[in-house]
Write a protein that holds these residues in place. Structure first.
Motif, PDB file in Angstrom:
ATOM      1  N   VAL A   1       3.640  -6.743   7.385  1.00 28.03           N
ATOM      2  CA  VAL A   1       2.989  -5.315   7.707  1.00 28.03           C
ATOM      3  C   VAL A   1       2.488  -5.109   9.123  1.00 28.03           C
ATOM      4  O   VAL A   1       2.201  -5.992   9.819  1.00 28.03           O
ATOM      5  N   GLN A   2       2.674  -3.772   9.615  1.00 28.21           N
ATOM      6  CA  GLN A   2       2.527  -3.453  10.903  1.00 28.21           C
ATOM      7  C   GLN A   2       1.313  -2.692  11.133  1.00 28.21           C
ATOM      8  O   GLN A   2       1.220  -1.758  10.075  1.00 28.21           O
ATOM      9  N   ALA A   3       0.625  -2.912  12.059  1.00 28.19           N
ATOM     10  CA  ALA A   3      -0.395  -1.961  12.384  1.00 28.19           C
ATOM     11  C   ALA A   3      -0.413  -1.440  13.827  1.00 28.19           C
ATOM     12  O   ALA A   3      -0.069  -2.028  14.860  1.00 28.19           O
TER      13      ALA A   3
ATOM     14  N   PHE B   1       4.440 -12.560  -3.260  1.00 21.90           N
ATOM     15  CA  PHE B   1       3.378 -12.409  -2.246  1.00 21.90           C
ATOM     16  C   PHE B   1       2.289 -13.583  -2.187  1.00 21.90           C
ATOM     17  O   PHE B   1       1.689 -14.020  -1.333  1.00 21.90           O
ATOM     18  N   THR B   2       1.788 -14.024  -3.790  1.00 19.03           N
ATOM     19  CA  THR B   2       0.693 -14.729  -3.904  1.00 19.03           C
ATOM     20  C   THR B   2       1.124 -16.515  -3.928  1.00 19.03           C
ATOM     21  O   THR B   2       0.402 -17.284  -4.152  1.00 19.03           O
TER      22      THR B   2
ATOM     23  N   PRO C   1       0.862  -1.222   0.065  1.00 22.18           N
ATOM     24  CA  PRO C   1       0.063  -0.122  -0.011  1.00 22.18           C
ATOM     25  C   PRO C   1       0.942   1.289   0.003  1.00 22.18           C
ATOM     26  O   PRO C   1       0.345   2.218  -0.482  1.00 22.18           O
TER      27      PRO C   1
ATOM     28  N   ARG D   1      -1.184 -13.915   7.193  1.00 26.73           N
ATOM     29  CA  ARG D   1      -0.630 -14.656   8.352  1.00 26.73           C
ATOM     30  C   ARG D   1      -0.722 -13.436   9.488  1.00 26.73           C
ATOM     31  O   ARG D   1      -0.304 -12.241   9.067  1.00 26.73           O
TER      32      ARG D   1
ATOM     33  N   MET E   1       1.417  -4.554  18.840  1.00 27.68           N
ATOM     34  CA  MET E   1       1.708  -4.803  17.662  1.00 27.68           C
ATOM     35  C   MET E   1       1.028  -5.998  16.970  1.00 27.68           C
ATOM     36  O   MET E   1       0.942  -6.773  17.488  1.00 27.68           O
ATOM     37  N   LYS E   2       0.763  -5.604  15.711  1.00 29.67           N
ATOM     38  CA  LYS E   2       0.402  -6.610  14.953  1.00 29.67           C
ATOM     39  C   LYS E   2       0.766  -6.706  13.470  1.00 29.67           C
ATOM     40  O   LYS E   2       1.073  -5.805  12.703  1.00 29.67           O
ATOM     41  N   GLU E   3       0.986  -7.933  12.799  1.00 32.50           N
ATOM     42  CA  GLU E   3       1.279  -7.971  11.484  1.00 32.50           C
ATOM     43  C   GLU E   3       0.472  -9.102  10.595  1.00 32.50           C
ATOM     44  O   GLU E   3      -0.011  -9.857  11.305  1.00 32.50           O
ATOM     45  N   LEU E   4       0.276  -8.575   9.269  1.00 29.08           N
ATOM     46  CA  LEU E   4      -0.333  -9.523   8.634  1.00 29.08           C
ATOM     47  C   LEU E   4       0.441  -9.884   7.583  1.00 29.08           C
ATOM     48  O   LEU E   4       1.328  -9.275   6.784  1.00 29.08           O
ATOM     49  N   LEU E   5       0.533 -10.989   7.138  1.00 24.39           N
ATOM     50  CA  LEU E   5       1.605 -11.733   6.040  1.00 24.39           C
ATOM     51  C   LEU E   5       0.486 -12.228   4.787  1.00 24.39           C
ATOM     52  O   LEU E   5      -0.377 -12.833   4.989  1.00 24.39           O
ATOM     53  N   ILE E   6       0.448 -11.669   3.712  1.00 25.31           N
ATOM     54  CA  ILE E   6      -0.459 -12.025   2.692  1.00 25.31           C
ATOM     55  C   ILE E   6       0.222 -12.934   1.769  1.00 25.31           C
ATOM     56  O   ILE E   6       1.269 -12.741   1.194  1.00 25.31           O
ATOM     57  N   TYR E   7      -0.545 -13.797   1.668  1.00 26.67           N
ATOM     58  CA  TYR E   7       0.057 -14.644   0.346  1.00 26.67           C
ATOM     59  C   TYR E   7      -1.303 -15.557  -0.210  1.00 26.67           C
ATOM     60  O   TYR E   7      -2.381 -15.343   0.123  1.00 26.67           O
TER      61      TYR E   7
ATOM     62  N   GLU F   1      -0.462   0.604   5.630  1.00 26.85           N
ATOM     63  CA  GLU F   1       0.088  -0.547   6.490  1.00 26.85           C
ATOM     64  C   GLU F   1      -1.373  -1.478   6.743  1.00 26.85           C
ATOM     65  O   GLU F   1      -2.458  -0.826   6.820  1.00 26.85           O
ATOM     66  N   PHE F   2      -1.160  -2.731   6.514  1.00 28.46           N
ATOM     67  CA  PHE F   2      -2.164  -3.745   6.649  1.00 28.46           C
ATOM     68  C   PHE F   2      -2.545  -3.947   8.364  1.00 28.46           C
ATOM     69  O   PHE F   2      -1.815  -4.241   8.940  1.00 28.46           O
ATOM     70  N   ILE F   3      -3.700  -3.745   8.328  1.00 30.99           N
ATOM     71  CA  ILE F   3      -4.154  -4.162   9.779  1.00 30.99           C
ATOM     72  C   ILE F   3      -5.299  -4.971  10.067  1.00 30.99           C
ATOM     73  O   ILE F   3      -6.166  -4.965   9.018  1.00 30.99           O
ATOM     74  N   LEU F   4      -5.464  -5.593  11.206  1.00 27.05           N
ATOM     75  CA  LEU F   4      -6.444  -6.661  11.198  1.00 27.05           C
ATOM     76  C   LEU F   4      -7.449  -6.104  12.246  1.00 27.05           C
ATOM     77  O   LEU F   4      -7.046  -5.631  13.636  1.00 27.05           O
TER      78      LEU F   4
ATOM     79  N   VAL G   1       6.137 -13.720   2.024  1.00 33.64           N
ATOM     80  CA  VAL G   1       4.884 -13.059   2.367  1.00 33.64           C
ATOM     81  C   VAL G   1       5.573 -11.414   2.790  1.00 33.64           C
ATOM     82  O   VAL G   1       6.112 -11.352   3.386  1.00 33.64           O
ATOM     83  N   ILE G   2       4.572 -10.728   2.795  1.00 33.43           N
ATOM     84  CA  ILE G   2       4.496  -9.313   3.048  1.00 33.43           C
ATOM     85  C   ILE G   2       4.509  -9.373   4.654  1.00 33.43           C
ATOM     86  O   ILE G   2       3.644 -10.004   5.340  1.00 33.43           O
TER      87      ILE G   2
END
Lengths: 425, 157
Positions: free
Chosen positions: A422-424, A412-413, A20, B57, B1-7, B95-98, A419-420
């Motif tokens: 990312v932090q929130a 990524f896929t 993003p 993830r 803190m939180k992370e997402l892993l995309i696949y 950033e990606f968040i859940l 995989v990415i």
């Protein structure tokens, strides 16, 4: 009617779906070996003036100042995103020809009584939501007209991304808006010729007498002419015809002077090409091998050579092809020059079922069947467990010659370990 | 803190779990052979629209109330429109968040499901996009064994 669905700045758009932070900022994707820009975001085109093929070093300052992001081309990712997009399209328009990694044509024969504009708008919104990739849809009576409509959708209808040319008035207006060098099938050389004759846009072109076009531009030009008049000359190709030659060549990451790494690269290219050959159930009877230095090298170091080798019994066996290719490379290689590229082309392809024995060599059918079975297992293993799981020793392990991809995003896929993160907050 | 892993979800075949398993004695043809059916495909269960389905993830604990723990696998479906209560993957500040999507009147929120985290309210200064909806999550139960054992110890004390 035909539709052309074309992703906008496809490689850049695919990168942005998973990163993003790249959204809304000027960026581009670089060619193999990170040589030059091959896909650019609108911001990069419009505000930074980056062109197709702008070399890496000319953009370095912009990247360092933070005005531009770039990535190496991540074909694994793009291929997967393309597969998703074409599958979504197929659910709306089932008669589909995949024309390139970011374009497909659809025959809308079955949609005579539908509101095409509405269908296209819905499809576009769906693709954007489901994959994150924006597309444009152009609809016209022929492939060439669908191309015209698609260009106009991109240029003049950015908000909707859709342009439908149904009435003669709509077609005429669209052709007047299309510059002659933007017409699919008219190359730059003919465009210059036509402009000299006062033909500035596609509409002017359709006003020319047909004989005149045939005389000036031969049969190809007339085909484009008729297509612009709404007469279908370029058919839909649902199954890609088998290729007549398969070639693989890539530039080295850094210039190469030694034979050994060149052999490894060549063997790997042969293995890839042989896989394609088997996938289309063909065999080849000739293999062309070439190598050359950069064309920018100083004159005394320029070197370019190629050799065409005949293979006695047409085959698709990787081992036989590697042996032939390496033999040829050893003949044309000379020590001294700094090589930029090595490559092969498999030639004289024919269906595997039509193999003829050579005069001096019997074809042992039992042995051939056994070999084909073994190759099939190898291909299957490589497909299931990753490329090069089973490899020929000639392909080497170090891959020092491998292409330069310094700015590669992760797959990524398709890869768990890439995989990415990312932090929130 | 939180992370997402995309696949991505696996190729068409996926992991197949046999629907029917019959012990077969040597020498006899299985009388059930004629009744064999296609196997259950978990992919069909978790994703209605494979072209719009991605995996992610998790790291971080803001959704533990919904049973989503660090390292869990999420199915993210971009074809779904978020309804209040849906767990979503959102984008804030690139950033990606859940979080879970929630709407009260005209106000929209991304809610944590853990009292130690704060709700995110959509306003002038905080904008968020919704990247996809999470219809399923996959928890590795054996990885939670030690946490479970700790709770047992408490009970038995």
């Amino acid at each position: 009617m035909l539709a052309l669905i074309d992703s906008n700045n496809f490689y850049v758009s695919a990168e942005r779906v998973f990163q993003p932070e790249l959204q809304g900022k000027a960026g581009c994707v670089l060619s193999n070996n990170d040589g030059c820009a091959i896909s650019r975001s609108n911001e990069a085109k419009e505000t930074l003036g980056i062109k197709m093929g702008t070399p890496y070093f000319e953009m370095r300052e912009l990247q360092q100042s933070g005005d531009l992001w770039w990535r190496s081309s991540n074909y694994t990712l793009y291929q997967d995103m393309m597969r998703r997009i074409t599958a979504i399209v197929r659910r709306t328009f089932p008669d589909q020809e995949i024309y390139s990694i970011d374009e497909c044509f659809c025959d809308l024969q079955g949609f005579k009584y539908h509101d095409l504009q509405q269908l296209a708008l819905e499809l576009r919104a769906k693709i954007l939501q489901y994959t994150g990739v924006p597309v444009c849809i152009g609809i016209g009576a022929t492939k060439t007209l669908a191309k015209v409509a698609n260009k106009l959708a991109k240029k003049h209808h950015k908000e909707t991304g859709v342009y439908v040319m149904e009435t003669p008035e709509q077609v005429e207006a669209a052709l007047k808006l299309t510059e002659i060098d933007d017409v699919w099938g008219i190359g730059p050389r003919y465009a210059i010729k036509l402009i000299r004759k006062g033909v500035y846009n596609a509409y002017d072109f359709t006003r020319l007498p047909e004989d005149f076009v045939l005389k000036l531009m031969t049969i190809q030009g007339r085909r484009t002419y008729l297509e612009l008049h709404g007469q279908r000359c370029i058919p839909m190709e649902y199954d890609r015809p088998d290729k007549e030659g398969i070639s693989t060549a890539r530039s080295f990451g850094v210039m190469e002077t030694e034979l050994a790494p060149m052999e490894e690269a060549l063997a790997t290219y042969v293995a890839n090409a042989a896989l394609k050959l088997r996938a289309q159930r063909s065999v080849c009877s000739r293999i062309f091998v070439f190598c050359h230095t950069s064309r920018f090298a100083v004159v005394e170091n320029l070197y370019s050579a190629g050799l065409d080798v005949k293979i006695d019994v047409p085959t698709n066996d990787t081992a036989v092809l590697i042996k032939a290719a390496l033999g040829a490379l050893r003949k044309i290689y000379v020590k001294g020059p700094r090589y930029q590229k090595v490559g092969i082309e498999l030639r004289d392809l024919r269906s595997a079922s039509q193999v003829q024995a050579s005069l001096f060599e019997q074809v042992d059918t039992a042995k051939t069947a056994k070999l084909q079975k073994a190759l099939k297992v190898i291909d299957q293993l490589n497909q299931n467990y990753g490329k090069d799981t089973i490899r020929y020793a000639a392909m080497g392990f170090e891959k020092k010659w491998f292409m330069k991809q310094e700015f590669l995003s992760r797959r990524f896929t398709t890869r768990l370990e890439e995989v990415i993160v990312v932090q929130a907050k | 803190m939180k992370e997402l892993l995309i696949y991505e979800r696996a190729a068409e075949q996926g992991t197949l779990i046999p629907l029917f398993a019959e012990k077969i004695h040597a020498g006899f043809e299985s009388p059930a052979a004629d009744y064999e059916e296609a196997r259950i495909d978990l992919n069909d269960y978790v994703s209605k629209y494979p072209e719009a389905t991605f995996f992610a993830r998790v790291t971080g604990e803001c959704m533990v109330g919904s049973g989503i723990f660090p390292d869990d696998l999420l199915v993210v479906d971009k074809s779904l429109t978020p309804a209040p209560g849906d767990i979503v993957v959102g984008i804030i500040d690139n950033e990606f968040i859940l979080r879970a999507y929630y709407r009260k009147g005209s106000q929209e929120y991304l809610m944590p499901d853990n009292p130690y985290y704060k709700p995110i309210e959509r306003n002038e200064s905080t904008q968020f996009q919704i990247w996809g909806v999470v219809p399923h999550s996959i928890l590795d139960q054996r990885r939670r064994n030690s946490a479970r054992i700790n709770r047992f110890e408490q009970l038995l004390r």
